[in-house]
Enzyme design. Structure first.
Site, PDB file in Angstrom:
ATOM      1  N   GLY A  30     -47.680  87.007 -58.307  1.00 18.83           N
ATOM      2  CA  GLY A  30     -48.144  87.717 -59.497  1.00 18.83           C
ATOM      3  C   GLY A  30     -47.021  88.207 -60.390  1.00 18.83           C
ATOM      4  O   GLY A  30     -45.875  87.816 -60.245  1.00 18.83           O
ATOM      5  N   LEU A  32     -46.908  87.485 -63.566  1.00 19.79           N
ATOM      6  CA  LEU A  32     -46.605  86.110 -63.980  1.00 19.79           C
ATOM      7  C   LEU A  32     -45.748  86.047 -65.245  1.00 19.79           C
ATOM      8  O   LEU A  32     -45.883  86.873 -66.143  1.00 19.79           O
ATOM      9  CB  LEU A  32     -47.925  85.355 -64.195  1.00 19.79           C
ATOM     10  CG  LEU A  32     -48.863  85.359 -62.976  1.00 19.79           C
ATOM     11  CD1 LEU A  32     -50.184  84.668 -63.329  1.00 19.79           C
ATOM     12  CD2 LEU A  32     -48.218  84.679 -61.767  1.00 19.79           C
ATOM     13  N   HIS A  36     -43.827  80.793 -63.880  1.00 13.96           N
ATOM     14  CA  HIS A  36     -45.125  80.507 -63.251  1.00 13.96           C
ATOM     15  C   HIS A  36     -45.965  79.590 -64.158  1.00 13.96           C
ATOM     16  O   HIS A  36     -46.639  78.673 -63.671  1.00 13.96           O
ATOM     17  CB  HIS A  36     -45.903  81.796 -62.998  1.00 13.96           C
ATOM     18  CG  HIS A  36     -45.219  82.765 -62.069  1.00 13.96           C
ATOM     19  ND1 HIS A  36     -44.691  83.957 -62.490  1.00 13.96           N
ATOM     20  CD2 HIS A  36     -44.986  82.710 -60.732  1.00 13.96           C
ATOM     21  CE1 HIS A  36     -44.170  84.615 -61.459  1.00 13.96           C
ATOM     22  NE2 HIS A  36     -44.326  83.876 -60.377  1.00 13.96           N
ATOM     23  N   LYS A 145     -36.129  77.426 -58.562  1.00 13.46           N
ATOM     24  CA  LYS A 145     -35.337  78.668 -58.536  1.00 13.46           C
ATOM     25  C   LYS A 145     -35.182  79.118 -57.085  1.00 13.46           C
ATOM     26  O   LYS A 145     -34.131  79.555 -56.661  1.00 13.46           O
ATOM     27  CB  LYS A 145     -36.017  79.771 -59.353  1.00 13.46           C
ATOM     28  CG  LYS A 145     -35.198  81.059 -59.346  1.00 13.46           C
ATOM     29  CD  LYS A 145     -35.886  82.152 -60.116  1.00 13.46           C
ATOM     30  CE  LYS A 145     -36.928  82.873 -59.300  1.00 13.46           C
ATOM     31  NZ  LYS A 145     -36.372  83.780 -58.290  1.00 13.46           N
ATOM     32  N   ASP A 146     -36.278  78.997 -56.335  1.00  9.34           N
ATOM     33  CA  ASP A 146     -36.259  79.350 -54.908  1.00  9.34           C
ATOM     34  C   ASP A 146     -36.105  78.042 -54.123  1.00  9.34           C
ATOM     35  O   ASP A 146     -37.023  77.606 -53.428  1.00  9.34           O
ATOM     36  CB  ASP A 146     -37.566  80.077 -54.552  1.00  9.34           C
ATOM     37  CG  ASP A 146     -37.753  81.304 -55.417  1.00  9.34           C
ATOM     38  OD1 ASP A 146     -37.108  82.317 -55.145  1.00  9.34           O
ATOM     39  OD2 ASP A 146     -38.524  81.244 -56.401  1.00  9.34           O
ATOM     40  N   VAL A 172     -37.258  77.714 -64.944  1.00  8.11           N
ATOM     41  CA  VAL A 172     -37.391  78.122 -66.344  1.00  8.11           C
ATOM     42  C   VAL A 172     -36.451  79.303 -66.572  1.00  8.11           C
ATOM     43  O   VAL A 172     -36.411  80.239 -65.772  1.00  8.11           O
ATOM     44  CB  VAL A 172     -38.846  78.519 -66.673  1.00  8.11           C
ATOM     45  CG1 VAL A 172     -38.963  79.011 -68.109  1.00  8.11           C
ATOM     46  CG2 VAL A 172     -39.771  77.331 -66.434  1.00  8.11           C
ATOM     47  N   SER A 181     -37.581  85.741 -63.519  1.00  5.12           N
ATOM     48  CA  SER A 181     -38.007  86.259 -62.224  1.00  5.12           C
ATOM     49  C   SER A 181     -38.746  87.574 -62.454  1.00  5.12           C
ATOM     50  O   SER A 181     -38.361  88.355 -63.349  1.00  5.12           O
ATOM     51  CB  SER A 181     -36.775  86.508 -61.341  1.00  5.12           C
ATOM     52  OG  SER A 181     -37.108  87.358 -60.266  1.00  5.12           O
TER      53      SER A 181
END
Ligand code: AMP
Length: 276
Positions: A30, A32, A36, A145-146, A172, A181
């Site tokens: 969440g 967002l 996302h 990113k992760d 992004v 983030s």
């Protein structure tokens, strides 16, 4: 958009959905943002999209930010409506309560973020496996990113013969390069500008590689020195092959540099691939 809280309800909706379409799944915690949204736009190309929002307590360590992790269901819902998402799964804590089986990856979970965040990836993989069990997605989408998370989820899907194709989605970034983030909100606007240096320094290191430097040690030292100079507390900085199997002493195209830093007490992670 339908908001589904019950596990049995979500399961039965997905079972029906499967008879007529393919299911794309985007798990999130969440709050967002455009990162996302990018995952969701990608997911929509592949099938009927289910997004989940669950701030997963078992992936947070004892002294981490579970309690203050940003939550904003109302704005998340309106963003998802705008993106024409039809199903939002928002489970309650019953999804993890009295959990007695955990999944993990002993070799891949103990390095990089897993070294400093003990148990983190066991928490991540456990909830992702549960969500896969409920939704049974044909495709699932994870942000680069992760990157370590993406690699471990992909490995889990392969190891357990799951019927989901795990698809990576590029990071992004803000215009200045800072990876988006939910945790960037912990930084003041001024600090967020300074935090942009994190990715810029990673990019400068790739530029040094492109100009001919191949030594992993020299590239790492160049990067760490710069990060320290700009006030980043380096938790780790590693250069590895794209599968995250080995650290690279001699760096080649397609290898990846991954780092976690603390900036003004806020933990940031990012990564970059080496290319000429
Ligand atoms: P989170 O809500 O932070 O757990 O993230 C949910 C998903 O969104 C994960 O697969 C993340 O890797 C992905 N994600 C988060 N930030 C970004 C970003 N800036 N770009 C691309 N994907 C992202």
């Amino acid at each position: 958009m339908e908001v589904i809280n019950g596990i049995a309800d979500m399961k039965s909706i997905c079972r029906k959905l499967k008879t007529t379409s393919r299911i794309s799944f985007v798990p999130t915690m969440g709050k967002l943002h455009d990162g996302h949204s990018r995952l969701i736009s990608e997911a929509k190309k592949y099938g009927e999209t289910v997004v989940s929002i669950f701030v997963n307590p078992i992936q947070f360590g004892e002294n981490e930010d579970f309690d203050r992790y940003p939550r904003d269901m109302e704005s998340d819902k309106s963003l998802l409506e705008k993106l024409n998402v039809r199903y939002l799964f928002h489970p309650g804590m019953d999804i993890i309560s009295e959990n007695s089986t955990f999944t993990g990856n002993p070799s891949g979970s103990g390095i990089l973020c897993g070294l400093s965040r003990k148990g983190h990836f066991q928490g991540v993989l456990t909830i992702v496996l549960k969500l896969f069990g409920i939704i049974n997605p044909d495709f699932s989408f994870f942000g680069m990113k992760d990157y370590q998370q993406y690699i471990l989820v992909k490995k889990m899907a392969e190891d357990y013969f799951l019927d989901t194709e795990v698809i990576p989605v590029p990071t992004v970034r803000e215009k200045c390069g800072l990876a988006m983030s939910s945790r960037n909100l912990y930084l003041s606007e001024e600090d967020r500008k300074d935090a942009c240096k994190f990715y810029q320094i990673l990019a400068e290191t790739v530029a040094l590689f492109a100009s001919g430097e191949k030594s992993g040690e020299k590239l790492s030292m160049f990067c760490i020195k710069k990060l320290l100079h700009y006030g980043f507390n380096v938790e780790y900085l590693k250069i590895m092959d794209a599968g995250l199997n080995t650290c690279k002493n001699v760096v080649g195209e397609g290898d990846i540099m991954l780092s976690a830093v603390k900036f003004k007490d806020v933990r940031l992670i990012d990564n970059i691939f080496f290319k000429r």
